[in-house]
Design an enzyme around this catalytic site. Structure first.
Site, PDB file in Angstrom:
ATOM      1  N   ARG A 241      29.582  30.164  51.909  1.00  0.00           N
ATOM      2  CA  ARG A 241      30.485  30.909  52.785  1.00  0.00           C
ATOM      3  C   ARG A 241      31.695  30.054  53.101  1.00  0.00           C
ATOM      4  O   ARG A 241      31.574  28.826  53.253  1.00  0.00           O
ATOM      5  CB  ARG A 241      29.806  31.245  54.120  1.00  0.00           C
ATOM      6  CG  ARG A 241      28.971  32.506  54.104  1.00  0.00           C
ATOM      7  CD  ARG A 241      29.819  33.782  53.972  1.00  0.00           C
ATOM      8  NE  ARG A 241      28.995  34.960  53.958  1.00  0.00           N
ATOM      9  CZ  ARG A 241      28.467  35.512  52.869  1.00  0.00           C
ATOM     10  NH1 ARG A 241      28.675  34.985  51.684  1.00  0.00           N
ATOM     11  NH2 ARG A 241      27.740  36.610  52.954  1.00  0.00           N
ATOM     12  N   GLU A 270      38.966  34.181  54.039  1.00  0.00           N
ATOM     13  CA  GLU A 270      39.244  34.954  52.825  1.00  0.00           C
ATOM     14  C   GLU A 270      39.412  36.437  53.159  1.00  0.00           C
ATOM     15  O   GLU A 270      38.816  36.916  54.121  1.00  0.00           O
ATOM     16  CB  GLU A 270      38.099  34.760  51.800  1.00  0.00           C
ATOM     17  CG  GLU A 270      36.764  35.285  52.282  1.00  0.00           C
ATOM     18  CD  GLU A 270      35.616  35.024  51.301  1.00  0.00           C
ATOM     19  OE1 GLU A 270      35.445  33.879  50.846  1.00  0.00           O
ATOM     20  OE2 GLU A 270      34.904  35.994  51.006  1.00  0.00           O
ATOM     21  N   HIS A 288      35.065  35.130  45.434  1.00  0.00           N
ATOM     22  CA  HIS A 288      33.782  35.580  46.012  1.00  0.00           C
ATOM     23  C   HIS A 288      33.038  36.524  45.050  1.00  0.00           C
ATOM     24  O   HIS A 288      32.735  37.668  45.390  1.00  0.00           O
ATOM     25  CB  HIS A 288      34.007  36.252  47.373  1.00  0.00           C
ATOM     26  CG  HIS A 288      32.773  36.255  48.242  1.00  0.00           C
ATOM     27  ND1 HIS A 288      32.801  36.120  49.606  1.00  0.00           N
ATOM     28  CD2 HIS A 288      31.457  36.377  47.928  1.00  0.00           C
ATOM     29  CE1 HIS A 288      31.570  36.171  50.098  1.00  0.00           C
ATOM     30  NE2 HIS A 288      30.736  36.332  49.083  1.00  0.00           N
TER      31      HIS A 288
HETATM   32  C1  DGY Z   1      26.106  37.742  49.881  1.00  0.00           C
HETATM   33  O1  DGY Z   1      25.238  38.473  49.419  1.00  0.00           O
HETATM   34  O2  DGY Z   1      26.032  37.268  51.003  1.00  0.00           O
HETATM   35  C2  DGY Z   1      27.274  37.452  49.001  1.00  0.00           C
HETATM   36  O3  DGY Z   1      28.113  36.525  49.568  1.00  0.00           O
HETATM   37  C3  DGY Z   1      27.999  38.729  48.647  1.00  0.00           C
HETATM   38  O4  DGY Z   1      28.707  39.181  49.729  1.00  0.00           O
END
Ligand code: DGY
Length: 322
Positions: A241, A270, A288
């Site tokens: 993240r 982001e 992402h």
């Molecule tokens: C998640 O599954 O948390 C990924 O980052 C996709 O958003």
């Protein structure tokens, strides 16, 4: 009450796969954002006002203000494994069920972590940009020298499902694996991984891989002080993240040559990006897409839908967060 009025109303915040919508459509009254318009928080609040369930993604903030605006809400299904965009405490206090999508994305995300690792180690995107710019005139001994992967040390911060999947792949590269995790990983013997302190991991790892959830405790876990303790040949990969890394500090460290390279799939704030990152040639950047294979994304989307269907039938949720 007409038939459609008796169906539970579900807001689906992002354009979803047709096969997933086909599962939901006969059962729910859907407010599906089929053209993928960017809804403001106010618009989402307005749409949620008379909804019983929300089908969200990781970029939708489910906070107290949204929950206050949706007094009939009973269920939030997120199409993500991460839940840091959802105020879980506030949901719990209001008796709202929350589900996420673990497991279905682990292998695809581990593949992507390795893609970033290899590409950053061997300067793949940097050399491709150079080649496409027509700058290649001759072969040279020292052109785009990168870092060895085989036989190096991999440091994994967060040894959950995805961290373990990344570690399994590392064995084929003859890597030593060190990791940090709240508790020892049950499979550490099988993975050949040793649990160490974060400071030791940062000092010893050639590749530092972030795979932990974002929380106030992991905010800027990797900042200027931590980057300063890493090897100058080290590569940092963030597949977890944005916000776990201080992007400003990272850009400075890369510019100063404090570490060799980075591979980033996620960013603080982001889709906005810290411009300093864009100025660094030694970062491989993706938008992402860690879980973005067709089977993984359809699997996630379908799992979220199945959770909604289970909730509607009054059955046990498949993958409840609480
Ligand atoms: C998640 O599954 O948390 C990924 O980052 C996709 O958003």
């Amino acid at each position: 009450m007409s038939h459609s009025e008796s169906k539970a109303r579900v807001v689906v915040t992002r354009r979803n796969f047709p096969e997933v919508i086909a599962e939901l459509e006969p059962v729910f009254s859907l407010d599906h954002n089929a053209d993928d318009t960017l809804w403001s928080p106010a618009e989402l609040r307005a749409r949620a006002a008379n909804a019983q369930a929300l089908y969200v993604v990781a970029s939708d903030k489910v906070d107290g203000a949204l929950l206050d605006a949706a007094p009939g809400l009973k269920m939030v299904a997120t199409g993500s494994v991460g839940t840091n965009h959802i105020d879980l405490e506030a949901c719990r206090a209001r008796g709202i069920a929350v589900t996420n999508t673990p497991d279905v994305l682990s292998e695809a995300t581990a593949d992507m972590a390795w893609t970033l690792l290899m590409a950053a180690a061997r300067r793949v995107t940097e050399s491709e940009r150079w080649l496409r710019a027509g700058l290649w005139q001759r072969w040279a001994w020292d052109q785009f020298l990168g870092q060895d992967v085989f036989g190096s040390t991999l440091g994994i911060i967060g040894m959950g499902r995805i961290g373990s999947a990344i570690a399994r792949r590392a064995r084929g590269f003859g890597m030593q694996i060190v990791y940090t995790n709240r508790s020892p990983a049950a499979n550490e013997l099988e993975l050949g991984a040793s649990r160490v302190e974060l400071s030791e991991l940062l000092r010893s790892a050639d590749y530092v891989m972030l795979v932990l959830p974002y929380s106030p405790a992991s905010h800027h876990l990797i900042g200027a002080a931590e980057l300063a303790t890493m090897k100058s040949s080290a590569v940092l990969i963030n597949i977890a993240r944005g916000g776990i890394v201080d992007d400003v500090a990272l850009a400075l460290a890369l510019k100063k040559g404090q570490i060799a390279a980075a591979g980033l799939d996620v960013y603080e704030g982001e889709p906005a990006l810290h411009l300093g990152l864009l100025e660094c040639d030694n970062i491989v950047m993706t938008p992402h897409i860690g879980s973005a294979t067709r089977s993984s994304r359809v699997g996630m989307a379908m799992l979220a839908a199945q959770n909604l269907l289970a909730w509607q039938r009054g059955e046990a949720l498949l993958t409840p967060v609480h």
